[in-house]
Motif scaffolding. Structure first.
Motif, PDB file in Angstrom:
ATOM      1  N   VAL A 263       0.870  -1.168   0.015  1.00  0.00           N
ATOM      2  CA  VAL A 263       0.077   0.074   0.046  1.00  0.00           C
ATOM      3  C   VAL A 263       0.917   1.294   0.004  1.00  0.00           C
ATOM      4  O   VAL A 263       2.125   1.114   0.340  1.00  0.00           O
ATOM      5  CB  VAL A 263      -1.028   0.065   1.214  1.00  0.00           C
ATOM      6  N   ALA A 264       0.292   2.468  -0.543  1.00  0.00           N
ATOM      7  CA  ALA A 264       1.205   3.416  -0.246  1.00  0.00           C
ATOM      8  C   ALA A 264       0.129   4.910  -0.083  1.00  0.00           C
ATOM      9  O   ALA A 264      -0.931   4.941  -0.621  1.00  0.00           O
ATOM     10  CB  ALA A 264       2.002   3.997  -1.715  1.00  0.00           C
ATOM     11  N   SER A 265       0.779   5.775   0.462  1.00  0.00           N
ATOM     12  CA  SER A 265       0.065   7.111   0.823  1.00  0.00           C
ATOM     13  C   SER A 265       0.878   8.137   1.362  1.00  0.00           C
ATOM     14  O   SER A 265       2.156   7.895   1.677  1.00  0.00           O
ATOM     15  CB  SER A 265      -1.003   6.735   1.815  1.00  0.00           C
ATOM     16  N   SER A 266       0.612   9.284   1.474  1.00  0.00           N
ATOM     17  CA  SER A 266       1.418  10.178   2.364  1.00  0.00           C
ATOM     18  C   SER A 266       0.550  10.332   3.648  1.00  0.00           C
ATOM     19  O   SER A 266      -0.204   9.708   4.064  1.00  0.00           O
ATOM     20  CB  SER A 266       1.113  11.724   1.426  1.00  0.00           C
ATOM     21  N   GLY A 267       1.026  11.318   4.415  1.00  0.00           N
ATOM     22  CA  GLY A 267       0.777  11.375   5.639  1.00  0.00           C
ATOM     23  C   GLY A 267      -0.784  11.312   6.271  1.00  0.00           C
ATOM     24  O   GLY A 267      -1.011  10.518   6.974  1.00  0.00           O
ATOM     25  N   GLY A 268      -1.656  11.966   5.435  1.00  0.00           N
ATOM     26  CA  GLY A 268      -2.919  11.767   6.033  1.00  0.00           C
ATOM     27  C   GLY A 268      -3.594  10.553   5.712  1.00  0.00           C
ATOM     28  O   GLY A 268      -4.312  10.114   6.655  1.00  0.00           O
ATOM     29  N   GLY A 269      -3.270  10.035   4.584  1.00  0.00           N
ATOM     30  CA  GLY A 269      -3.713   8.588   4.421  1.00  0.00           C
ATOM     31  C   GLY A 269      -3.240   7.663   5.164  1.00  0.00           C
ATOM     32  O   GLY A 269      -3.837   6.610   5.518  1.00  0.00           O
ATOM     33  N   GLY A 296       4.185  18.752   6.351  1.00  0.00           N
ATOM     34  CA  GLY A 296       2.554  18.736   7.367  1.00  0.00           C
ATOM     35  C   GLY A 296       2.839  19.813   8.151  1.00  0.00           C
ATOM     36  O   GLY A 296       3.749  21.051   8.035  1.00  0.00           O
ATOM     37  N   PRO A 297       2.095  19.667   9.412  1.00  0.00           N
ATOM     38  CA  PRO A 297       0.996  18.822   9.351  1.00  0.00           C
ATOM     39  C   PRO A 297      -0.147  19.025   8.835  1.00  0.00           C
ATOM     40  O   PRO A 297      -0.253  19.732   7.963  1.00  0.00           O
ATOM     41  CB  PRO A 297       0.845  19.120  11.083  1.00  0.00           C
ATOM     42  N   SER A 298      -1.069  18.003   9.070  1.00  0.00           N
ATOM     43  CA  SER A 298      -2.380  18.058   8.194  1.00  0.00           C
ATOM     44  C   SER A 298      -2.170  17.988   6.918  1.00  0.00           C
ATOM     45  O   SER A 298      -1.289  17.138   6.108  1.00  0.00           O
ATOM     46  CB  SER A 298      -3.376  19.142   8.729  1.00  0.00           C
ATOM     47  N   THR A 299      -3.043  18.617   5.932  1.00  0.00           N
ATOM     48  CA  THR A 299      -3.199  18.736   4.524  1.00  0.00           C
ATOM     49  C   THR A 299      -1.705  19.181   4.187  1.00  0.00           C
ATOM     50  O   THR A 299      -1.276  18.831   2.873  1.00  0.00           O
ATOM     51  CB  THR A 299      -4.110  19.423   3.895  1.00  0.00           C
ATOM     52  N   GLY A 300      -1.134  20.088   4.760  1.00  0.00           N
ATOM     53  CA  GLY A 300       0.223  20.806   4.627  1.00  0.00           C
ATOM     54  C   GLY A 300       0.318  21.215   3.268  1.00  0.00           C
ATOM     55  O   GLY A 300      -0.582  21.960   2.721  1.00  0.00           O
ATOM     56  N   VAL A 301       1.401  20.899   2.680  1.00  0.00           N
ATOM     57  CA  VAL A 301       1.789  21.428   1.163  1.00  0.00           C
ATOM     58  C   VAL A 301       2.028  20.055   0.244  1.00  0.00           C
ATOM     59  O   VAL A 301       3.054  19.703   0.288  1.00  0.00           O
ATOM     60  CB  VAL A 301       3.003  22.202   1.350  1.00  0.00           C
ATOM     61  N   PRO A 302       0.945  19.887  -0.534  1.00  0.00           N
ATOM     62  CA  PRO A 302       0.966  18.652  -1.141  1.00  0.00           C
ATOM     63  C   PRO A 302       1.948  18.110  -2.039  1.00  0.00           C
ATOM     64  O   PRO A 302       2.368  17.104  -2.217  1.00  0.00           O
ATOM     65  CB  PRO A 302      -0.494  18.533  -1.790  1.00  0.00           C
ATOM     66  N   THR A 303       2.450  19.039  -2.643  1.00  0.00           N
ATOM     67  CA  THR A 303       3.312  18.852  -4.064  1.00  0.00           C
ATOM     68  C   THR A 303       4.813  19.255  -3.575  1.00  0.00           C
ATOM     69  O   THR A 303       5.755  19.261  -4.312  1.00  0.00           O
ATOM     70  CB  THR A 303       2.962  19.527  -5.160  1.00  0.00           C
ATOM     71  N   TYR A 304       4.925  19.342  -2.226  1.00  0.00           N
ATOM     72  CA  TYR A 304       6.410  19.783  -1.770  1.00  0.00           C
ATOM     73  C   TYR A 304       7.127  18.657  -0.848  1.00  0.00           C
ATOM     74  O   TYR A 304       6.462  17.774  -0.541  1.00  0.00           O
ATOM     75  CB  TYR A 304       6.624  21.117  -1.330  1.00  0.00           C
ATOM     76  N   THR A 305       8.228  18.980  -0.244  1.00  0.00           N
ATOM     77  CA  THR A 305       9.002  17.950   0.315  1.00  0.00           C
ATOM     78  C   THR A 305       9.149  18.220   1.883  1.00  0.00           C
ATOM     79  O   THR A 305       9.432  19.409   2.135  1.00  0.00           O
ATOM     80  CB  THR A 305      10.373  17.461  -0.393  1.00  0.00           C
ATOM     81  N   VAL A 510      34.760  13.138  16.562  1.00  0.00           N
ATOM     82  CA  VAL A 510      34.956  13.843  15.482  1.00  0.00           C
ATOM     83  C   VAL A 510      34.030  14.905  15.461  1.00  0.00           C
ATOM     84  O   VAL A 510      32.738  14.823  15.942  1.00  0.00           O
ATOM     85  CB  VAL A 510      35.226  13.083  14.211  1.00  0.00           C
ATOM     86  N   LYS A 511      34.321  15.988  14.630  1.00  0.00           N
ATOM     87  CA  LYS A 511      33.166  17.155  14.218  1.00  0.00           C
ATOM     88  C   LYS A 511      32.112  16.535  13.553  1.00  0.00           C
ATOM     89  O   LYS A 511      32.127  15.629  12.579  1.00  0.00           O
ATOM     90  CB  LYS A 511      33.815  18.035  13.433  1.00  0.00           C
ATOM     91  N   SER A 512      30.677  16.599  13.963  1.00  0.00           N
ATOM     92  CA  SER A 512      29.622  15.980  13.373  1.00  0.00           C
ATOM     93  C   SER A 512      28.623  17.158  13.133  1.00  0.00           C
ATOM     94  O   SER A 512      28.559  18.295  13.762  1.00  0.00           O
ATOM     95  CB  SER A 512      29.354  14.868  14.117  1.00  0.00           C
ATOM     96  N   CYS A 513      27.769  16.825  12.331  1.00  0.00           N
ATOM     97  CA  CYS A 513      26.653  17.691  11.903  1.00  0.00           C
ATOM     98  C   CYS A 513      25.322  16.862  11.443  1.00  0.00           C
ATOM     99  O   CYS A 513      25.788  15.953  10.649  1.00  0.00           O
ATOM    100  CB  CYS A 513      27.050  18.546  10.619  1.00  0.00           C
ATOM    101  N   VAL A 514      24.187  17.255  11.756  1.00  0.00           N
ATOM    102  CA  VAL A 514      22.955  16.605  11.310  1.00  0.00           C
ATOM    103  C   VAL A 514      22.446  17.530  10.113  1.00  0.00           C
ATOM    104  O   VAL A 514      22.282  18.521  10.322  1.00  0.00           O
ATOM    105  CB  VAL A 514      22.034  16.160  12.411  1.00  0.00           C
ATOM    106  N   ILE A 515      22.060  16.914   8.971  1.00  0.00           N
ATOM    107  CA  ILE A 515      21.408  17.714   8.155  1.00  0.00           C
ATOM    108  C   ILE A 515      20.113  16.910   7.686  1.00  0.00           C
ATOM    109  O   ILE A 515      20.126  15.767   7.217  1.00  0.00           O
ATOM    110  CB  ILE A 515      22.113  17.367   6.743  1.00  0.00           C
ATOM    111  N   GLU A 516      18.920  17.485   7.902  1.00  0.00           N
ATOM    112  CA  GLU A 516      17.728  16.874   7.546  1.00  0.00           C
ATOM    113  C   GLU A 516      16.830  18.239   7.160  1.00  0.00           C
ATOM    114  O   GLU A 516      16.753  19.359   7.574  1.00  0.00           O
ATOM    115  CB  GLU A 516      17.322  16.194   8.895  1.00  0.00           C
ATOM    116  N   GLN A 517      15.357  17.396   6.630  1.00  0.00           N
ATOM    117  CA  GLN A 517      14.506  18.614   6.281  1.00  0.00           C
ATOM    118  C   GLN A 517      13.280  18.386   7.465  1.00  0.00           C
ATOM    119  O   GLN A 517      12.292  17.818   7.261  1.00  0.00           O
ATOM    120  CB  GLN A 517      13.953  18.478   4.890  1.00  0.00           C
ATOM    121  N   SER A 518      13.513  18.981   8.457  1.00  0.00           N
ATOM    122  CA  SER A 518      12.421  18.841   9.548  1.00  0.00           C
ATOM    123  C   SER A 518      12.707  20.149  10.426  1.00  0.00           C
ATOM    124  O   SER A 518      13.983  20.730  10.723  1.00  0.00           O
ATOM    125  CB  SER A 518      12.791  17.645  10.215  1.00  0.00           C
ATOM    126  N   VAL A 519      11.610  20.836  10.861  1.00  0.00           N
ATOM    127  CA  VAL A 519      11.809  21.845  11.910  1.00  0.00           C
ATOM    128  C   VAL A 519      12.204  21.527  13.293  1.00  0.00           C
ATOM    129  O   VAL A 519      13.183  22.158  13.904  1.00  0.00           O
ATOM    130  CB  VAL A 519      10.524  22.803  11.800  1.00  0.00           C
TER     131      VAL A 519
END
Ligand SMILES: Cc1ncc(C[n+]2csc(CCOP(=O)(O)OP(=O)(O)O)c2C)c(N)n1
Ligand code: SF4
Ligand SMILES: [Mg+2]
Lengths: 561, 282
Positions: A263-269, A296-305, A510-519
């Motif tokens: 099965v497949a969906s995005s957050g809401g589904g 997100g959250p909710s319907t959010g921005v459907p066509t973005y990442t 060692v020096k380190s850094c996290v990179i992510e697309q999350s607030v």
């Protein structure tokens, strides 16, 4: 005319929905791949059908490429909004072409072409506009009109009109273009170009997928469209039922009689499917569920990442049961991982979640794939003797048997005994919990022999700084390091649940850094929770857009300095 | 009370003594025996159930299947049928379960003429959760969630499923076991979406035995149109029972899967990789 060689070359085409921008993106990336080059194509579109602002960016190189670039060598703006939005994204010697029928004020060194006027000579002028980008590209690359005509023949209908339109744009452009031609070397390997939402279903299919169920929800819908279009030649089943609750319950019902389902969906589904994912955990029904995130959250921005669904994926389903969550870093990994996750779901009779994002789902990339590396789902089969659906075993995994059979096979959503009948007996409740928990430990044992973490640039040695990332952000990071010539290792867990903590012991000091697309920094939080690693800094982006190579490289340099 | 037989499991029966579910249980076991006489092996009859008193029948019947979620058995059943079309799939559902929580699945299964049988244990209450009103309880029904009487009009399940596209519709009464057995047999043998509304007294929260014993009768014919079926099934002074409607129509799984049995015909890895190679042109 002078010409200069370029390795990484980037073109952007912008217009409104209905100008065929998406199609041009696909034609451009396959054009580069036919030259034997690598290509990466990012589509930026809005949740609307006509109008608005759409653009695609295609970057190409003779070396593997994992992202589109911020600075462009060619920009073709089909309308005023695209021009104003993108005109400053050109390289120093970049060529900017705009539709002079629609753009009122433009810069001197940009080239205006009356595209709408040219287009009006033919039916459906709007649809045709995108083709002008091919004329401009061919002009810049110094390719002939014959070659242009061939490309159009291969990719478009209404060939005669399209060629005539393309030629007029080409002639106009060439007579106004004063810059240097760009020469692109041919590469030596022709590869197909696929989107993530093709790589994932292809992988699942290779792994044994028999039937797919889904309800449309961007950015997962194109998995449904792709498999539906291939129902007949792939000899599979595809169904689009009344809602996601039906989707997952049907998929579980079908799996309980032996079909390998996904099965497949995005957050809401996906949220609507959650009760039944817990059902799959309790009934020990194998299921592969794809979660493609939008902001997100909710319907959010459907066509973005965005990568805001990490904990949502990890915590799927009420109650405690083993499940597997993994996220691919590239299109190739998406293929292998989809087959592997289907296999794991069947091996351990539980839920596998493939977590991804719009950026991987809908961007397209040259696909360097070794199909034979795909996994194939198999399962522990009942052979003889009395059949017990939930037979207590050391591994926690009970043999499967499918109807029709002389034996009775009972799956149950209630806590049950070995036969599959409901129970409230404290001893049996404990035994069944322990059984499912043994599966969790079996999964971990399995993981120890699987590639659960990717380590890039390990040749730099143990003292090189480390960037921790996951999912499609991996691609942005890899390209940024290459572009910025930054010496850093990249550690990307493919598997996120159970988390392969044992692989992380080697990284310390060692020096380190996290990179992510999350607030809220969910990946950084997970890393700390599972490994104790506290990074020195992080780079987060949550505007719906994927990272841009050049700015990310700059940010990484700052973070690691 | 149930007797031990090959169709009965060892699970302790916890329905209240006198519950209408016993009648459904007996009638269904009778139907399985009759189906075996007619060539349908019990190994090919798969059951699923929602959550409620009705769902317990899953534990009592010694048949293969899947004990589903509240409201979702009809979706599960369709998945099972698509999974292996050789199987006969029966979903036991409650009136709260199928008319409330999972109504959409019932309507859509009827709409697409899914080849499954739905047996709705219609006791007019949420039995297992102690007697709340259901979507089919009459206006004014007093239960723990509507202490002053429900203010809503009830749904008419038979009309709903007919409108949605059901191709076999019947109403039975749990105390009329012989007739109910026959309805079950016909419903399961019917190729297409079968819906059986079973009047089922709940002795603890909605004891309707007296009402049903006095006020039910069997219709003497099957309607030829849906309009007529709605008319003859309509509850007036008395409650009509029997098979109201039956129609032959192409079934969902055959149309969707174009006659394939995906379980039996699942492709080998080699064939799959070959098809992917062709698609990718590599
Ligand atoms: C999603 C969900 N909501 C609520 C419940 C609690 N619940 C269990 S049975 C039931 C109602 C059962 O009523 P009905 O379907 O008419 O079955 P009956 O007990 O009357 O046979 C409810 C609300 C549940 N199990 N799952
Ligand atoms: S509560 Fe009602 S429906 Fe449930 S077992 Fe008792 S009598 Fe039967
Ligand atoms: Mg009820």
């Amino acid at each position: 005319m002078d010409s200069s060689k370029k390795d990484i070359f980037t073109i952007l085409v912008g217009g409104s929905a209905g100008n065929g921008v998406k199609k041009i993106g696909a034609v451009l990336s396959s054009f580069f791949s036919n030259m034997g080059r690598y290509a990466f194509e990012m589509e930026d579109y809005q949740s609307l059908i006509k109008g608005g602002h759409n653009f695609c960016v295609v970057s190409t190189s003779t070396e593997p490429i994992f992202s589109h670039y911020e600075k462009k060598d060619v920009i073709v703006a089909l309308d005023e909004r695209s021009y104003n939005k993108h005109k400053d994204e050109a390289n120093k010697n970049g060529v900017v072409v705009y539709n002079s029928d629609l753009v009122k004020e433009a810069e001197q060194n940009h080239i205006g072409i009356p595209l709408t006027t040219f287009g009006r000579k033919y039916p459906n002028p709007e649809l045709r506009l995108g083709i002008s980008a091919l004329s401009v590209l061919f002009g810049v690359l110094g390719l002939s009109k014959d070659e242009l005509a061939n490309l159009i023949k291969e990719n478009f209908r209404d060939v005669e009109n399209n060629i005539s339109f393309a030629n007029e744009v080409y002639d106009y452009f060439v007579s106004h273009f004063k810059g240097e031609r760009i020469q692109l070397d041919k590469g030596n390997k022709r590869m197909p170009v696929v989107s993530g939402n093709e790589a994932i279903p292809l992988g699942a299919y290779a792994g044994g997928l028999d039937m797919f169920f889904a309800y449309p929800m961007t950015p997962a819908s194109t998995i449904l469209h792709f498999l539906a279009a291939h129902t007949r030649d792939f000899e599979i089943g595809v169904m689009h039922p009344e809602n996601e609750i039906a989707v997952i319950n049907m998929a579980i019902g079908a799996a309980s009689v032996g079909l390998k389902t996904m099965v497949a969906s995005s957050g809401g589904g996906f949220a609507l499917m959650e009760e039944a994912l817990s059902l799959a955990g309790m009934t020990e029904t194998p299921i592969l569920a794809v979660l493609s995130s939008r902001p997100g959250p909710s319907t959010g921005v459907p066509t973005y990442t965005e990568q805001g669904d990490l904990y949502f994926a990890l915590n799927q389903g009420h109650g405690e049961f083993p499940k597997i969550v993994a996220s691919p870093g590239t299109h190739e990994e998406a293929f292998y991982l989809a087959s592997e996750l289907l296999s794991l779901a069947w091996e351990f009779q539980t839920v596998s979640i493939l977590l991804t994002e719009k950026h991987l789902s809908e961007s397209r990339k040259t696909f360097e794939i070794d199909l034979d590396k795909a996994s194939f789902a198999d399962y522990f089969k009942h052979t003889d003797g009395e059949y017990l659906r939930y037979k207590l075993t050391d591994s926690g995994v009970s043999p499967l048997l499918f109807p029709p059979s002389q034996s009775v096979i009972k799956f149950s959503s209630y806590e049950h005994d070995e036969y599959g009948l409901s129970t409230e007996d404290p001893e049996m409740i404990t035994k069944m919990h322990d059984k499912r928990f043994r599966k969790y430990n079996s999964i971990i044992e399995k993981f120890k022999n699987l590639k659960t973490v990717n380590i890039y640039n390990s040749h730099l040695g143990d003292n090189a700084p480390i960037i921790y990332t996951y999912g499609s952000t991996t691609m942005s990071v890899l390209e940024a390091l290459k572009f910025g010539k930054i010496e850093a290792r990249v550690v990307q867990p493919i598997y996120l649940e159970p988390f392969p903590s044992w692989e992380f012991k080697q990284f310390s000091g060692v020096k380190s850094c996290v990179i992510e697309q999350s607030v809220m920094g969910s990946f950084e939080k997970l890393l700390k929770e599972k490994t104790g690693i506290e990074v020195n800094s992080h780079i987060r982006k949550y505007d719906g857009r994927p990272f841009e190579v050049e700015s990310l490289a700059k940010a990484i340099k700052e973070a690691l300095s | 009370m149930s007797v031990r037989d090959e169709l009965t499991t060892y699970e302790e029966n916890t329905w209240c003594p006198g519950c209408g579910n016993f009648g459904i249980f007996t009638a269904f076991k009778g139907a399985i025996k009759e189906l075996e006489n007619r060539g349908v092996k019990k190994s090919h009859v798969l059951i699923t159930a929602g959550i409620g008193c009705h769902g317990k029948i899953f534990d009592y019947l010694n048949l293969s299947g899947f004990y589903s979620l509240h409201g979702r058995a009809v979706a599960t059943a369709q998945g099972m049928k698509l999974g292996n079309p050789d199987l006969y799939v029966v979903a036991f559902v409650g009136d709260g379960d199928a008319m409330g929580e999972g109504l959409e699945h019932v309507l859509f299964a009827a709409k697409r003429n899914a080849d499954i049988t739905i047996i709705m244990h219609n006791n007019g209450v949420y039995g297992l959760t102690t007697g709340q009103f259901t979507p089919v309880s009459p206006k004014g029904f007093k239960g723990p969630s509507t202490p002053f009487g429900s203010v809503e009009e009830p749904l008419n399940p038979i009309k709903l499923v007919l409108d949605a596209g059901a191709t076999f519709v019947a109403r039975g009464y749990s105390a009329k076991i012989k007739e109910l057995t026959n309805i079950f047999v016909e419903a399961i043998l019917h190729k297409g979406f079968s819906f059986v509304d079973v009047l089922q007294p709940c002795v603890s929260f909605n004891d309707t035995y007296e009402l049903y014993n006095k006020n039910t009768f069997f219709v003497d014919k099957i309607a030829t149109t849906k309009e007529e079926a709605i008319e003859i099934s309509n509850v007036q002074d008395k409650i009509p029972l029997g098979i109201f409607y039956k129609e032959d129509k192409p079934v969902h799984h055959e149309l969707l899967l174009e006659g394939k049995n995906l379980f039996k015909e699942s492709l080998t890895k080699e064939k799959r990789l070959q098809k992917i190679r062709e698609f990718l042109n590599i």
